[in-house]
Design a protein around this motif. Structure first.
Motif, mmCIF file in Angstrom:
data_model
loop_
_atom_site.group_PDB
_atom_site.id
_atom_site.type_symbol
_atom_site.label_atom_id
_atom_site.label_comp_id
_atom_site.label_asym_id
_atom_site.label_seq_id
_atom_site.Cartn_x
_atom_site.Cartn_y
_atom_site.Cartn_z
ATOM 1 N N PHE A 194 -9.750 -28.734 124.154
ATOM 2 C CA PHE A 194 -10.355 -29.018 126.167
ATOM 3 C C PHE A 194 -9.025 -28.361 126.136
ATOM 4 C CE2 PHE A 194 -8.498 -33.380 125.960
ATOM 5 C CZ PHE A 194 -7.072 -33.287 126.344
ATOM 6 N N VAL A 195 -8.066 -27.541 125.660
ATOM 7 C CA VAL A 195 -6.519 -26.942 126.253
ATOM 8 C C VAL A 195 -7.368 -25.404 126.241
ATOM 9 C CG1 VAL A 195 -4.183 -26.443 126.019
ATOM 10 C CG2 VAL A 195 -5.135 -28.434 125.763
ATOM 11 N N ARG A 196 -6.827 -24.741 127.183
ATOM 12 C CA ARG A 196 -7.340 -23.328 127.909
ATOM 13 C C ARG A 196 -6.274 -23.004 128.211
ATOM 14 N NH1 ARG A 196 -10.568 -24.676 124.956
ATOM 15 N NH2 ARG A 196 -12.746 -25.603 125.775
ATOM 16 N N GLY A 197 -6.181 -21.405 127.393
ATOM 17 C CA GLY A 197 -5.243 -21.068 128.348
ATOM 18 C C GLY A 197 -4.631 -20.396 127.706
ATOM 19 N N PHE A 198 -3.668 -20.970 126.159
ATOM 20 C CA PHE A 198 -2.394 -20.985 125.357
ATOM 21 C C PHE A 198 -2.412 -19.806 124.863
ATOM 22 C CE2 PHE A 198 -0.629 -21.671 121.370
ATOM 23 C CZ PHE A 198 0.904 -22.245 122.141
ATOM 24 N N GLU A 199 -1.444 -19.345 124.489
ATOM 25 C CA GLU A 199 -1.630 -17.926 123.466
ATOM 26 C C GLU A 199 -0.091 -17.670 122.862
ATOM 27 O OE1 GLU A 199 -3.654 -14.869 122.899
ATOM 28 O OE2 GLU A 199 -5.195 -16.402 124.352
ATOM 29 N N PRO A 200 -0.387 -17.667 121.237
ATOM 30 C CA PRO A 200 0.985 -18.152 120.803
ATOM 31 C C PRO A 200 1.619 -16.217 121.371
ATOM 32 C CG PRO A 200 -1.017 -18.131 119.045
ATOM 33 C CD PRO A 200 -1.896 -17.541 120.746
ATOM 34 N N ASP A 201 2.953 -17.141 121.180
ATOM 35 C CA ASP A 201 3.915 -15.967 121.722
ATOM 36 C C ASP A 201 4.929 -15.466 120.534
ATOM 37 O OD1 ASP A 201 5.104 -14.703 124.884
ATOM 38 O OD2 ASP A 201 6.400 -15.027 122.809
ATOM 39 N N PRO A 202 4.994 -14.220 120.009
ATOM 40 C CA PRO A 202 6.084 -13.715 118.405
ATOM 41 C C PRO A 202 7.604 -14.019 119.212
ATOM 42 C CG PRO A 202 5.176 -12.018 119.635
ATOM 43 C CD PRO A 202 3.885 -13.348 120.246
ATOM 44 N N MET A 203 8.137 -14.681 120.846
ATOM 45 C CA MET A 203 9.276 -15.194 121.047
ATOM 46 C C MET A 203 9.193 -16.591 121.948
ATOM 47 S SD MET A 203 10.540 -11.741 121.066
ATOM 48 C CE MET A 203 12.396 -12.407 122.033
ATOM 49 N N ASP A 204 8.359 -17.286 121.218
ATOM 50 C CA ASP A 204 8.116 -18.494 121.809
ATOM 51 C C ASP A 204 8.323 -18.617 123.078
ATOM 52 O OD1 ASP A 204 7.063 -19.879 120.039
ATOM 53 O OD2 ASP A 204 9.015 -20.009 118.533
ATOM 54 N N HIS A 205 8.075 -18.154 123.988
ATOM 55 C CA HIS A 205 8.409 -17.709 125.199
ATOM 56 C C HIS A 205 7.191 -18.351 126.415
ATOM 57 C CE1 HIS A 205 11.935 -15.176 125.338
ATOM 58 N NE2 HIS A 205 11.885 -15.836 125.223
ATOM 59 N N TYR A 206 6.843 -19.749 126.655
ATOM 60 C CA TYR A 206 5.205 -20.170 126.898
ATOM 61 C C TYR A 206 5.219 -19.644 128.236
ATOM 62 C CZ TYR A 206 5.018 -20.044 121.667
ATOM 63 O OH TYR A 206 5.010 -20.074 120.698
ATOM 64 N N ARG A 207 4.019 -19.289 129.140
ATOM 65 C CA ARG A 207 4.045 -19.601 130.501
ATOM 66 C C ARG A 207 3.029 -20.659 130.896
ATOM 67 N NH1 ARG A 207 5.176 -15.372 128.521
ATOM 68 N NH2 ARG A 207 7.023 -14.275 129.033
ATOM 69 N N LEU A 208 3.755 -22.006 130.952
ATOM 70 C CA LEU A 208 2.524 -23.044 131.199
ATOM 71 C C LEU A 208 1.938 -23.148 132.144
ATOM 72 C CD1 LEU A 208 5.120 -25.831 130.595
ATOM 73 C CD2 LEU A 208 3.442 -24.606 128.227
ATOM 74 N N HIS A 209 1.816 -21.943 133.313
ATOM 75 C CA HIS A 209 1.111 -21.875 134.203
ATOM 76 C C HIS A 209 0.282 -20.918 133.930
ATOM 77 C CE1 HIS A 209 3.606 -18.438 134.454
ATOM 78 N NE2 HIS A 209 2.152 -18.303 135.156
ATOM 79 N N TYR A 210 -0.242 -20.708 133.000
ATOM 80 C CA TYR A 210 -1.984 -20.299 132.541
ATOM 81 C C TYR A 210 -2.478 -21.009 131.670
ATOM 82 C CZ TYR A 210 0.296 -15.457 133.371
ATOM 83 O OH TYR A 210 1.087 -14.851 133.973
ATOM 84 N N LEU A 211 -2.021 -22.203 131.439
ATOM 85 C CA LEU A 211 -3.141 -23.288 130.350
ATOM 86 C C LEU A 211 -4.032 -24.122 132.050
ATOM 87 C CD1 LEU A 211 -0.301 -25.451 128.774
ATOM 88 C CD2 LEU A 211 -1.808 -23.140 127.422
ATOM 89 N N TRP A 212 -5.234 -24.753 131.393
ATOM 90 C CA TRP A 212 -5.783 -25.009 132.117
ATOM 91 C C TRP A 212 -6.603 -26.349 130.984
ATOM 92 C CZ3 TRP A 212 -7.371 -20.333 131.090
ATOM 93 C CH2 TRP A 212 -8.415 -20.291 130.428
ATOM 94 N N PHE A 213 -7.361 -26.967 131.656
ATOM 95 C CA PHE A 213 -8.116 -28.241 130.847
ATOM 96 C C PHE A 213 -9.392 -27.657 131.060
ATOM 97 C CE2 PHE A 213 -4.358 -31.110 131.840
ATOM 98 C CZ PHE A 213 -4.290 -30.620 130.633
ATOM 99 N N GLY A 214 -10.079 -27.999 130.059
ATOM 100 C CA GLY A 214 -11.661 -27.016 130.411
ATOM 101 C C GLY A 214 -13.117 -27.682 129.222
#
Length: 188
Positions: free
Chosen positions: A157-177
């Protein structure tokens, strides 16, 4: 992986079955994963080529000193990019690069890196990158043995996660749905 070709090349260099080859030492920094890789390398060279390699564990700062001074035969080293561009990996091997531990020097490669660092046009950057990579792969001043990888476990149900080659994750892009649910408006 071609042990037969390696044996042939070793024999051509005057060391049939590894006989007469000077003692080799692989140095690595303290970490269980690095020890396992060093032991695997040691065992493979012994099993496939008859080459004896001793392994030497060092604390990271001591290993860096050894690398910068050139006081090593074989050593574990690594590089993590500062920014997501192939030039950041290639420039390490510029003859004047601070982290050019093997002391690699090739004037054609250096010129390509210098041009790459001054070029903003993407097609030209790609062309220069490909030429520099071809030279580095031909000369092979290093032996790639291991590449770090990441494993991601996400609930379905986690949406908006994109792997990042630099391992910088912008959690504000995640949502549940659920699949197909639209992304909620920011702040809701």
């Amino acid at each position: 992986f071609n042990p037969e070709k390696a044996k042939r090349l070793l024999a051509e260099a005057g060391y049939p079955d590894g006989k007469g080859l000077p003692e080799l030492t692989l140095t690595y920094n303290t970490y269980e994963g690095h020890r396992l890789i060093a032991e695997f390398f040691q065992q493979c060279l012994k099993r496939h080529l008859g080459i004896e390699v001793s392994i030497n564990n060092m604390e990271w700062k001591s290993l860096l000193q050894s690398l910068h001074s050139g006081e090593f035969q074989l050593s574990r080293a690594s590089w993590c990019a500062d920014f997501p561009d192939p030039e950041n990996y290639l420039a390490v091997f510029h003859s004047e690069g601070e982290n050019n531990y093997p002391g690699y020097s090739n004037s054609e490669f250096d010129e390509l890196i210098e041009r790459l660092q001054k070029t903003g046009e993407q097609k030209e950057r790609n062309r220069l990158t490909a030429k520099a990579e071809a030279i580095l792969n031909r000369d092979l001043p290093l032996l790639p043995m291991y590449f770090y990888s990441r494993v991601y476990m996400l609930k379905d149900f986690v949406r908006g996660f994109e792997p990042d080659p630099m391992d910088h994750y912008r959690l504000h892009y995640l949502w549940f749905g659920q699949p197909g649910d639209p992304k909620p408006a920011r702040g809701s």
